[in-house]
Enzyme design. Structure first.
Site, short mmCIF file in Angstrom:
data_model
loop_
_atom_site.label_atom_id
_atom_site.label_comp_id
_atom_site.label_asym_id
_atom_site.label_seq_id
_atom_site.Cartn_x
_atom_site.Cartn_y
_atom_site.Cartn_z
N LYS A 189 0.84 -1.20 0.00
CA LYS A 189 0.00 0.00 0.00
C LYS A 189 0.88 1.25 0.00
O LYS A 189 1.63 1.48 0.94
CB LYS A 189 -0.90 0.05 1.23
CG LYS A 189 -1.87 1.25 1.17
CD LYS A 189 -2.54 1.53 2.48
CE LYS A 189 -1.75 2.42 3.39
NZ LYS A 189 -1.61 3.81 2.93
N GLY A 241 7.62 4.37 8.18
CA GLY A 241 6.79 5.52 8.54
C GLY A 241 7.15 6.03 9.91
O GLY A 241 8.29 5.88 10.35
N SER A 242 6.18 6.62 10.59
CA SER A 242 6.48 7.26 11.86
C SER A 242 6.65 6.24 12.97
O SER A 242 6.13 5.13 12.90
CB SER A 242 5.35 8.22 12.23
OG SER A 242 4.21 7.49 12.62
N THR A 243 7.39 6.64 14.01
CA THR A 243 7.59 5.76 15.16
C THR A 243 6.26 5.47 15.85
O THR A 243 6.01 4.35 16.29
CB THR A 243 8.60 6.40 16.13
OG1 THR A 243 9.89 6.39 15.49
CG2 THR A 243 8.71 5.63 17.44
N GLY A 246 4.47 2.89 13.86
CA GLY A 246 5.24 1.64 13.94
C GLY A 246 4.96 0.90 15.24
O GLY A 246 4.80 -0.32 15.26
N GLU A 263 10.89 0.49 9.84
CA GLU A 263 11.87 1.54 9.56
C GLU A 263 11.17 2.84 9.89
O GLU A 263 10.29 3.27 9.16
CB GLU A 263 12.31 1.45 8.09
CG GLU A 263 13.66 2.08 7.84
CD GLU A 263 13.56 3.55 7.60
OE1 GLU A 263 13.61 4.31 8.59
OE2 GLU A 263 13.40 3.95 6.45
N CYS A 297 13.50 10.46 6.88
CA CYS A 297 13.59 9.90 8.24
C CYS A 297 15.01 10.01 8.78
O CYS A 297 15.22 10.13 9.97
CB CYS A 297 13.13 8.45 8.23
SG CYS A 297 13.84 7.50 6.89
N GLU A 394 10.88 14.57 15.98
CA GLU A 394 11.06 14.55 14.53
C GLU A 394 10.05 15.50 13.89
O GLU A 394 8.84 15.35 14.07
CB GLU A 394 10.85 13.14 14.00
CG GLU A 394 11.07 13.06 12.49
CD GLU A 394 10.96 11.64 11.96
OE1 GLU A 394 10.02 10.94 12.36
OE2 GLU A 394 11.81 11.25 11.14
#
Lengths: 485, 291
Positions: A189, A241-243, A246, A263, A297, A394
């Site tokens: 996706k 993507g974002s922490t 994740g 990641e 990132c 971030e």
């Protein structure tokens, strides 16, 4: 194009990329080798962040659509791809690499239109690197027994992959190429703001004659992604993507026996030591944080400058920032393009406001930003406290937070004092000191006297809360193999 | 007259010292024929936290030791273990092993120390890489220890399983906090005495005894633990550990194979991070292009 008010007071003639590209009015899901209308008949628009203009509309993936895609991937895995020899698999993947190279310019332009990144970057980095990822991994397909000696190179099955909007095509390649080389099938996706190049990749995959169902591409937003990662017949979850997201993914699949690689975010330290080549370091700092509008990132979003060279570095950095060309991403002279979405622009602006409120000094070069679209000038904050929000979180935008240090041990301590650990940079002319610092930094990728370099042969991925698993290189294959332990 | 035997007080091993649990609690597991083995410490959340502090304080130094030095220390563990063979065999028998099985397990355990001692200065060379990037850069990937690893030791294999789990972790330069087998804790406690006399810095291996169910959440939510290695988990335990680990994205390594039987360098790599370093190479054609 944006006018430059500052010195040098001459302007570039506009140099737009004009090659015609073909974007359909509407895209369906690519499932089992066919274009399939979404079960709920819903579509959503994808727009150009630099103009606000609608480019196309894409299918909204429902749970049912995801299920159809996973079933197709499972059937392809059981029926053909899982049984195929590595040699034959590799030849299909080589074909994909070649077809991408042939259509590279078209993909670069669409990437820039849909995502807002400068054409210089999509043309010279994103698309060629993506082709290289397929080419590199293709060659592994019939050599896997050499990658992990004394281990059976067993594929996992169906890989569910969810990718972000900052490098849409490149991330698709990072994910799909190793999955295919190791014998898995894929449901991918793309991000909801940048679906177009993944759908163009579906065209390439069809043209390459890949067996139906080996690669399936379903478009949609977060819910579609959740349906993929939580699908009970998905054996492998790969997310970039974002922490925050994740962590949600890991939690939601905790009870299932899925192999997961994440990641995630970063807050990289870029460190300039007193003996560094300052002009090159400044260039590296600019590339570190303003590359792809800072939507990276591994962006070097924290700059640490040794105190005795601070004034010189900052003077040169601001001077260099003044020369950056901000504007039409399709213009070949453009250095900094459009912010990917209105939502992201709001986030960046909120952080800039927080930075000012927190007492840091802000600098932005004077430039006329286009009136339409999403824009943010390159921004640098000085006098930033280690504890301030712009040094800790971030931002994912063109915002740099500068701190100073006196000793090497101090900067190592400060650089590592973050939950993230994706990347770092060190600028230094003395080899022994450079390796002291690179060795001590808790980060998966460390650039010495360079920054933001990527290669398919080079493993990428983070320590700590920047995620786990590696992508790229020999080590990246492990993420898609069932390695008994 | 029959001599009165001196019984041993079983203790924890934290930071190179042998405390009883701060909680004052104990449990009384039974061995062969239902005989109570002793008043074993029921380690607490606080004991675990203390052990993590001890592990963290030495993890960096242990990870930076020369691999040659780590290798010699692991070899020294084998020497100490061999010297206490009779004691370990006796404890294994108390845990229900036959004499032959106990002898065999001790031998496997000693040999594992030799095996992983040898890997200390070889896994880096075998599995690191110089990556042939398509640009003028020197690029290499090396392994670096994760830091502090929490261990749920195998429940059934009291000695060989325990060593097969922790040796790869410390061979790679990590420090660890181990929750020993709950039902068979004696060998773990005696192993602590071996470690204390084997040149291994205090704190590199910390050994707790206690109840797995009770400590599971405390261990897996601890924010200063980098990874968890576990064996013999129920599905519910697995799910809980993985969900808890999200707080700081601990790496969760669930050993599928019996650590007593699977000698391999891959368990070493499982508690390593991979770090990739780039540096430009100057080209003599374009002077100064190196940066």
């Amino acid at each position: 194009m944006a006018k430059k008010k500052s010195s040098p007071d001459w302007e570039y003639a506009s140099a737009p990329e004009t090659t015609a590209v073909n974007i359909a009015k509407r895209y369906d899901h690519f499932i089992n080798g066919k274009w399939i209308t979404p079960s709920n008949k819903k579509y959503f628009a994808t727009t150009s962040p630099s103009t606000g203009r609608k480019l196309s509309e894409v299918a909204e993936g429902s749970k049912k659509d995801v299920d159809t895609a996973v079933k197709a991937a499972r059937a392809a895995y059981n029926g053909v791809w899982g049984k195929m020899s590595g040699r034959e698999r590799g030849k299909y993947i080589y074909r994909i690499a070649r077809l991408i190279q042939e259509r590279a310019r078209e993909f670069a332009i669409i990437e820039t239109m849909d995502g807002g990144k400068p054409i210089r970057e999509s043309r010279d980095i994103d698309i060629p690197l993506a082709a290289n990822h397929f080419f590199y991994n293709a060659g592994w397909a019939d050599k896997l027994e050499y990658a992990f000696p004394n281990m059976p190179a067993k594929s996992l099955g169906v890989a569910g992959q969810v990718i972000p909007w900052n490098f849409p095509f490149l991330m698709a390649a990072w994910k799909i190429a190793p999955a295919l080389a190791t014998g898995n099938t894929v449901v991918l996706k793309p991000a909801e703001t940048t679906p177009l190049t993944a759908l163009k990749l579906a065209e390439v995959i069809a043209d390459a004659g890949l067996p139906d169902g080996v690669v399936n591409i379903v478009t949609g937003a977060g819910e579609t992604g959740a349906a993929i990662v939580n699908h009970p017949d998905v054996d492998k979850v790969a997310f970039t993507g974002s922490t925050g997201v994740g962590k949600l993914i890991q939690e939601s699949v905790a009870g299932a026996d899925k192999k997961v690689t994440l990641e995630l975010g970063g807050k990289a330290a870029n460190i300039i030591l007193e003996d560094a080549p300052i002009d090159q370091a400044v260039e590296g700092v600019v590339n570190g944080i303003y590359f792809n509008q800072g939507h990276v990132c591994c962006a070097g979003s924290r700059l640490f400058v040794q105190e005795n060279i601070y004034d010189e570095v900052m003077w040169k950095l601001k001077q260099r920032m003044d020369t950056l060309v901000i504007g039409d991403p399709l213009d070949k002279n453009t250095d900094v393009g459009a912010i990917n979405s209105k939502e992201q622009l709001r986030t960046i602006k909120r952080y800039i406001k927080e930075g000012v409120k927190g007492g840091a000094d802000i600098y932005q070069p004077e430039c006329d930003l286009p009136t339409k679209g999403n824009w943010c000038p390159p921004t640098v904050f000085t006098n930033v406290a280690q504890s301030s929000i712009i040094a800790k979180e971030e931002i994912f935008g063109p915002v740099l937070a500068v701190q100073t240090f006196r000793t090497v041990s101090e900067v190592i301590e400060k650089a590592n004092n973050t939950p993230y650990g994706l990347s770092a940079g060190v600028w230094c002319d003395k080899g022994s000191r450079l390796f002291q610092v690179t060795g001590a930094l808790d980060a998966g990728v460390v650039w010495g006297n360079t920054f933001n370099k990527f290669d398919p042969t080079s493993p990428f991925g983070g320590f700590k809360e920047s995620g786990y698993g590696r992508e790229g290189g020999l080590h990246g294959l492990g993420a898609y193999l069932d390695l008994p332990l | 007259m029959k001599r009165i035997e001196v019984l041993k007080t079983y203790k924890l091993y934290i930071g190179g010292k042998f405390p009883r649990t701060e909680s004052g609690r104990y449990y009384t597991p039974e061995g062969r024929g239902g005989k109570v083995l002793g008043n074993i410490c029921q380690g607490s959340r606080k004991d675990f936290r203390n052990a993590v502090v001890a592990a963290r304080s030495v993890a960096g130094g242990w990870g930076k030791r020369d691999p040659y030095n780590r290798s010699q220390i692991l070899y020294r563990i084998a020497e100490m273990l061999e010297g206490r063979a009779a004691q370990f065999e006796d404890e294994l028998k108390q845990h229900g092993s036959t004499a032959a099985a106990a002898r065999k397990e001790l031998q496997v355990a000693v040999d594992q120390c030799i095996y992983y001692a040898g890997w200390c200065d070889k896994y880096q060379q075998t599995f690191s890489s110089v990556n042939p990037v398509a640009s003028a850069h020197f690029n290499f990937s090396v392994y670096q220890p994760m830091g502090v690893v929490a261990v749920f030791a195998p429940e059934k294999s009291a000695l060989a399983g325990l060593l097969g789990t922790i040796l790869p972790i410390i061979a790679g330069g990590n420090a660890c906090v181990v929750l020993a087998s709950e039902s068979k804790p004696l060998c773990a406690i005696t192993l602590a005495e071996v470690l204390a006399t084997s040149d291994l810095p205090g704190g590199v291996i910390n050994i707790l005894t206690g109840n797995r169910d009770e400590l599971l959440d405390n261990v897996s939510t601890h924010m200063d633990v980098n990874a968890i290695v576990a064996s013999d988990l129920t599905d519910a335990h697995k799910a809980a550990i993985k969900a808890n680990a999200t707080h700081n994205l601990k790496r969760v390594i669930i050993r599928k194979e019996d650590p007593a039987k699977s000698e391999s360098p891959y368990p070493i790599l499982a508690t390593q991070e991979i770090k990739t370093t780039w540096h430009p190479i100057e080209s003599s054609i374009a002077a100064g292009s190196g940066y």
